[in-house]
Write a protein that holds these residues in place. Structure first.
Motif, PDB file in Angstrom:
ATOM      1  N   UNK A  57      11.574  30.768   1.164  1.00 32.62           N
ATOM      2  CA  UNK A  57      12.870  30.023   1.701  1.00 32.62           C
ATOM      3  C   UNK A  57      14.121  31.018   1.736  1.00 32.62           C
ATOM      4  N   UNK A  58      13.700  32.457   1.559  1.00 34.14           N
ATOM      5  CA  UNK A  58      14.708  33.511   1.558  1.00 34.14           C
ATOM      6  C   UNK A  58      15.666  33.556   2.597  1.00 34.14           C
ATOM      7  N   UNK A  95      17.494  33.139 -10.286  1.00 32.37           N
ATOM      8  CA  UNK A  95      18.674  32.747  -9.744  1.00 32.37           C
ATOM      9  C   UNK A  95      19.946  33.422 -10.332  1.00 32.37           C
ATOM     10  N   UNK A  96      20.997  33.233  -9.802  1.00 31.47           N
ATOM     11  CA  UNK A  96      22.292  33.882 -10.202  1.00 31.47           C
ATOM     12  C   UNK A  96      23.607  33.245  -9.353  1.00 31.47           C
ATOM     13  N   UNK A 106      19.637  30.214  -5.438  1.00 30.83           N
ATOM     14  CA  UNK A 106      18.553  29.167  -6.070  1.00 30.83           C
ATOM     15  C   UNK A 106      17.467  30.089  -6.745  1.00 30.83           C
ATOM     16  N   UNK A 107      17.115  29.417  -7.908  1.00 32.04           N
ATOM     17  CA  UNK A 107      16.156  30.111  -8.709  1.00 32.04           C
ATOM     18  C   UNK A 107      14.760  29.790  -8.070  1.00 32.04           C
ATOM     19  N   UNK A 108      13.784  30.703  -8.360  1.00 33.48           N
ATOM     20  CA  UNK A 108      12.344  30.417  -7.748  1.00 33.48           C
ATOM     21  C   UNK A 108      11.624  30.750  -8.721  1.00 33.48           C
ATOM     22  N   UNK A 116       7.890  38.924  -6.919  1.00 35.14           N
ATOM     23  CA  UNK A 116       9.246  39.082  -6.866  1.00 35.14           C
ATOM     24  C   UNK A 116       9.643  40.681  -6.701  1.00 35.14           C
ATOM     25  N   UNK A 117       8.642  41.325  -7.328  1.00 34.91           N
ATOM     26  CA  UNK A 117       8.820  42.894  -7.331  1.00 34.91           C
ATOM     27  C   UNK A 117       8.374  43.397  -5.810  1.00 34.91           C
ATOM     28  N   UNK A 118       7.435  42.717  -5.377  1.00 37.45           N
ATOM     29  CA  UNK A 118       7.092  43.266  -3.991  1.00 37.45           C
ATOM     30  C   UNK A 118       8.143  42.855  -2.923  1.00 37.45           C
TER      31      UNK A 118
END
Length: 128
Positions: A57-58, A95-96, A106-108, A116-118
């Motif tokens: 959803x980014x 999130x933050x 929003x946290x994922x 997440x690193x990719x």
């Protein structure tokens, strides 16, 4: 009398034949993490991180080169370096708020740190 009986049967028939809609219950179950195969991403000429971003959803809050709800990916790339990869991956997962304004990200929580690193790896390729 037959007239009233016919009306009564019609009403009963109609009321009994109505399907009651199924009420959906709210849930806090996280949606599954988008699955992107390395082969498909490479075949499409896409960075695997971009494919993950597009599958999540980014893009609802971020754009590549312009602010939307959150910072653009270019702004993030200009502010951070590869040394911040773990920090940024954790931000995606947890999130933050406060770094780019008061609207929280929003946290994922269902996302793996590897994916997440990719995503971060791709974002950092946009550095000007």
């Amino acid at each position: 009398m037959n007239k009233y009986l016919a009306i009564a049967l019609l009403i009963v028939g109609v009321s009994c034949s109505k399907n009651t809609p199924e009420v959906s219950k709210e849930s806090n179950v996280m949606l599954e993490e988008p699955i992107v195969k390395t082969v498909d991403s490479a075949a499409a000429g896409k960075h695997e991180g971009l494919a993950l971003i597009e599958g999540a959803d980014c893009l609802t809050c971020h754009k590549t080169d312009a602010r939307l709800v959150g910072p653009s990916y270019q702004e993030v790339a200009d502010k951070y370096s590869e040394a911040d990869m773990d920090y940024l991956a954790e931000k995606i997962i947890e999130g933050g708020q406060g770094v780019w304004g008061q609207i929280p990200m929003t946290p994922h929580a269902g996302m793996s740190k590897e994916n997440a690193k990719k995503m971060v790896e791709y974002i950092l390729t946009l550095k000007k």
